[in-house]
Scaffold this active site. Sequence first.
Site, PDB file in Angstrom:
ATOM      1  N   LEU A 157      77.728 119.155  36.077  1.00 61.18           N
ATOM      2  CA  LEU A 157      76.478 119.767  36.539  1.00 61.18           C
ATOM      3  C   LEU A 157      76.515 121.258  36.253  1.00 61.18           C
ATOM      4  O   LEU A 157      77.577 121.892  36.281  1.00 61.18           O
ATOM      5  CB  LEU A 157      76.297 119.533  38.046  1.00 61.18           C
ATOM      6  CG  LEU A 157      76.220 118.087  38.507  1.00 61.18           C
ATOM      7  CD1 LEU A 157      75.654 118.013  39.917  1.00 61.18           C
ATOM      8  CD2 LEU A 157      75.402 117.219  37.574  1.00 61.18           C
ATOM      9  N   GLY A 179      80.388 116.080  36.691  1.00 61.25           N
ATOM     10  CA  GLY A 179      79.199 115.451  36.115  1.00 61.25           C
ATOM     11  C   GLY A 179      79.446 114.874  34.734  1.00 61.25           C
ATOM     12  O   GLY A 179      78.757 113.940  34.305  1.00 61.25           O
ATOM     13  N   ASN A 187      86.285 116.457  40.078  1.00 60.10           N
ATOM     14  CA  ASN A 187      87.057 117.579  40.626  1.00 60.10           C
ATOM     15  C   ASN A 187      86.274 118.389  41.655  1.00 60.10           C
ATOM     16  O   ASN A 187      86.633 119.528  41.968  1.00 60.10           O
ATOM     17  CB  ASN A 187      87.501 118.504  39.485  1.00 60.10           C
ATOM     18  CG  ASN A 187      86.318 119.139  38.762  1.00 60.10           C
ATOM     19  OD1 ASN A 187      85.265 118.535  38.658  1.00 60.10           O
ATOM     20  ND2 ASN A 187      86.496 120.351  38.265  1.00 60.10           N
ATOM     21  N   GLU A 188      85.183 117.819  42.202  1.00 58.99           N
ATOM     22  CA  GLU A 188      84.306 118.573  43.093  1.00 58.99           C
ATOM     23  C   GLU A 188      85.065 119.288  44.208  1.00 58.99           C
ATOM     24  O   GLU A 188      84.752 120.424  44.558  1.00 58.99           O
ATOM     25  CB  GLU A 188      83.244 117.650  43.719  1.00 58.99           C
ATOM     26  CG  GLU A 188      82.070 117.331  42.824  1.00 58.99           C
ATOM     27  CD  GLU A 188      82.339 116.201  41.830  1.00 58.99           C
ATOM     28  OE1 GLU A 188      83.508 115.810  41.659  1.00 58.99           O
ATOM     29  OE2 GLU A 188      81.364 115.721  41.229  1.00 58.99           O
TER      30      GLU A 188
HETATM   31  C1  LIG Z   1      76.140 116.578  48.884  1.00 57.20           C
HETATM   32  C2  LIG Z   1      76.546 116.754  47.457  1.00 57.20           C
HETATM   33  C3  LIG Z   1      76.918 118.145  47.183  1.00 57.20           C
HETATM   34  C4  LIG Z   1      77.336 118.590  46.018  1.00 57.20           C
HETATM   35  C5  LIG Z   1      77.560 117.718  44.864  1.00 57.20           C
HETATM   36  C6  LIG Z   1      77.757 118.483  43.592  1.00 57.20           C
HETATM   37  C7  LIG Z   1      78.366 117.601  42.540  1.00 57.20           C
HETATM   38  C8  LIG Z   1      78.808 118.463  41.435  1.00 57.20           C
HETATM   39  C9  LIG Z   1      79.204 118.011  40.305  1.00 57.20           C
HETATM   40  C10 LIG Z   1      79.569 118.925  39.190  1.00 57.20           C
HETATM   41  O1  LIG Z   1      79.525 118.510  38.071  1.00 57.20           O
HETATM   42  S1  LIG Z   1      80.022 120.555  39.514  1.00 57.20           S
HETATM   43  C11 LIG Z   1      80.585 121.227  37.944  1.00 57.20           C
HETATM   44  C12 LIG Z   1      82.004 120.891  37.758  1.00 57.20           C
HETATM   45  N1  LIG Z   1      82.464 121.379  36.478  1.00 57.20           N
HETATM   46  C13 LIG Z   1      83.572 122.063  36.334  1.00 57.20           C
HETATM   47  O2  LIG Z   1      84.321 122.314  37.254  1.00 57.20           O
HETATM   48  C14 LIG Z   1      83.876 122.535  34.934  1.00 57.20           C
HETATM   49  C15 LIG Z   1      83.993 124.018  34.898  1.00 57.20           C
HETATM   50  N2  LIG Z   1      84.270 124.457  33.531  1.00 57.20           N
HETATM   51  C16 LIG Z   1      85.479 124.388  32.973  1.00 57.20           C
HETATM   52  O3  LIG Z   1      86.449 123.940  33.521  1.00 57.20           O
HETATM   53  C17 LIG Z   1      85.573 124.939  31.591  1.00 57.20           C
HETATM   54  O4  LIG Z   1      84.450 125.742  31.365  1.00 57.20           O
HETATM   55  C18 LIG Z   1      85.658 123.857  30.490  1.00 57.20           C
HETATM   56  C19 LIG Z   1      84.543 122.844  30.606  1.00 57.20           C
HETATM   57  C20 LIG Z   1      87.022 123.148  30.548  1.00 57.20           C
HETATM   58  C21 LIG Z   1      85.542 124.578  29.129  1.00 57.20           C
HETATM   59  O5  LIG Z   1      86.510 125.581  29.043  1.00 57.20           O
HETATM   60  P1  LIG Z   1      86.373 126.681  27.921  1.00 57.20           P
HETATM   61  O6  LIG Z   1      87.559 127.572  28.061  1.00 57.20           O
HETATM   62  O7  LIG Z   1      86.139 126.046  26.620  1.00 57.20           O
HETATM   63  O8  LIG Z   1      85.014 127.466  28.271  1.00 57.20           O
HETATM   64  P2  LIG Z   1      84.768 128.537  29.424  1.00 57.20           P
HETATM   65  O9  LIG Z   1      85.443 128.142  30.673  1.00 57.20           O
HETATM   66  O10 LIG Z   1      85.073 129.888  28.891  1.00 57.20           O
HETATM   67  O11 LIG Z   1      83.207 128.383  29.669  1.00 57.20           O
HETATM   68  C22 LIG Z   1      82.262 128.931  28.736  1.00 57.20           C
HETATM   69  C23 LIG Z   1      81.058 129.403  29.527  1.00 57.20           C
HETATM   70  O12 LIG Z   1      80.466 128.283  30.166  1.00 57.20           O
HETATM   71  C24 LIG Z   1      80.373 128.517  31.579  1.00 57.20           C
HETATM   72  N3  LIG Z   1      80.523 127.231  32.271  1.00 57.20           N
HETATM   73  C25 LIG Z   1      81.564 126.409  32.277  1.00 57.20           C
HETATM   74  N4  LIG Z   1      81.320 125.309  33.001  1.00 57.20           N
HETATM   75  C26 LIG Z   1      80.071 125.451  33.483  1.00 57.20           C
HETATM   76  C27 LIG Z   1      79.246 124.648  34.324  1.00 57.20           C
HETATM   77  N5  LIG Z   1      79.655 123.433  34.811  1.00 57.20           N
HETATM   78  N6  LIG Z   1      78.045 125.092  34.613  1.00 57.20           N
HETATM   79  C28 LIG Z   1      77.593 126.279  34.134  1.00 57.20           C
HETATM   80  N7  LIG Z   1      78.333 127.103  33.341  1.00 57.20           N
HETATM   81  C29 LIG Z   1      79.551 126.680  33.024  1.00 57.20           C
HETATM   82  C30 LIG Z   1      81.521 129.458  31.861  1.00 57.20           C
HETATM   83  O13 LIG Z   1      81.314 130.133  33.080  1.00 57.20           O
HETATM   84  C31 LIG Z   1      81.463 130.352  30.654  1.00 57.20           C
HETATM   85  O14 LIG Z   1      80.382 131.249  30.846  1.00 57.20           O
HETATM   86  P3  LIG Z   1      80.494 132.757  30.327  1.00 57.20           P
HETATM   87  O15 LIG Z   1      80.811 132.673  28.867  1.00 57.20           O
HETATM   88  O16 LIG Z   1      79.166 133.354  30.632  1.00 57.20           O
HETATM   89  O17 LIG Z   1      81.612 133.416  31.105  1.00 57.20           O
END
Ligand SMILES: CC/C=C\CCC/C=C/C(=O)SCCNC(=O)CCNC(=O)[C@H](O)C(C)(C)COP(=O)(O)OP(=O)(O)OC[C@H]1O[C@@H](n2cnc3c(N)ncnc32)[C@H](O)[C@@H]1OP(=O)(O)O
Length: 325
Positions: free
Chosen positions: A131, A176, A200-201
């Site tokens: 997400l 997500g 990993n939430e």
């Molecule tokens: C009642 C219910 C309540 C809540 C339910 C909510 C359920 C939630 C579900 C989810 O999916 S939450 C999202 C979980 N995702 C993550 O934890 C992944 C986070 N990201 C990473 O670990 C890494 O970015 C990567 C996917 C492994 C890629 O690594 P890489 O080194 O290649 O890139 P980098 O980390 O430099 O990221 C580039 C750029 O993208 C931004 N980014 C990363 N992930 C997200 C994301 N999920 N959403 C928005 N933006 C994201 C990151 O901050 C970087 O941005 P920048 O260049 O501006 O710094």
Amino acid sequence: MAMALRAASRVLLRAGSRLGRREAVDGARRFANKRVLVETEGAAGATRIAVMKFRNPPVNSLSLDFLTEFVISLEKLENDKSIRGVILTSDSLKRGNQTKVAATEKTEEKRATRDHGGRLQERPGIFSAGLDLLEMYGRNPAHYAEYWKAVQELWLRLYLSSLTLMSAINGASPAGGCLLAITCDYRIMADNPKYTIGLNESLLGIVAPFWLKDNYVNTIGHRAAERALQLGTLFPPAEALKVGVVDEVVPEDQVHSKTLSVMAKWLAIPDHSRQLTKTMMRKATADNLIKQREADIQNFASFISRDSIQKSLHMYLEKLKHKKG
Ligand SMILES: CC/C=C\CCC/C=C/C(=O)SCCNC(=O)CCNC(=O)[C@H](O)C(C)(C)COP(=O)(O)OP(=O)(O)OC[C@H]1O[C@@H](n2cnc3c(N)ncnc32)[C@H](O)[C@@H]1OP(=O)(O)O
């Protein structure tokens, strides 16, 4: 409810024909929105399969726009009676001699890192980063509600799809991203220890919704899900295979061909019996959300609006920003 769903579908389809474009490429057909590319394979009149490629740089996060385009594309495929199987995969940067399709030069730079000699090294592929954190941070409750409705919609449509769905997991697949994969009927993951998959939430200070938890339990069993959800475990391919998050792990350059050959086996089963069986296995889990969609939306909007949760998300975003050396 049914009328509302049909009306929503009509709006999505109209938006789809505005957003989408169709082209003929070497006998294969393709249509593309900005963030989802769909290629179909197979002769006219025969069974065809479609490959849905995510291309939402830099990390294929599930933004509201991406979710909308994804659902539009899926709906088009559901309505095309010649399509029986769909493969979900990432169109993002790959390493080695594979092509870079979606990235702009700027994104390529972003998707790369420099080694000690200052040379650009491509970073690991990403199936989907899950997400979009920026849809859940610093917005207002109405936005959270709209976003969550779109997340629910995506999950319901994938989980209940009458198509045979397979994921070709060619990169990292947290939260997500894992959701997309576990809605599929079969998952094949690239054998690259840099790629991990799981929910990993809890590491972000948030909690997977009950329906995603149910989907996880249905996939890997109660005890394994209980442990993995609490710890927020991201499994590398070999462990993902062992616990059952994925069904097969293959060398990276064979993910696509292997998925095609497994798809062929699934498509040898008559549609009606396979579809009825799928519905029998999944309906109760989906109904659990359908009967309380609105309450789930309100619960999400109020949970994510809490100061403590926003603070956790802020810290996580800062951590992501600063991990780059
Ligand atoms: C009642 C219910 C309540 C809540 C339910 C909510 C359920 C939630 C579900 C989810 O999916 S939450 C999202 C979980 N995702 C993550 O934890 C992944 C986070 N990201 C990473 O670990 C890494 O970015 C990567 C996917 C492994 C890629 O690594 P890489 O080194 O290649 O890139 P980098 O980390 O430099 O990221 C580039 C750029 O993208 C931004 N980014 C990363 N992930 C997200 C994301 N999920 N959403 C928005 N933006 C994201 C990151 O901050 C970087 O941005 P920048 O260049 O501006 O710094």
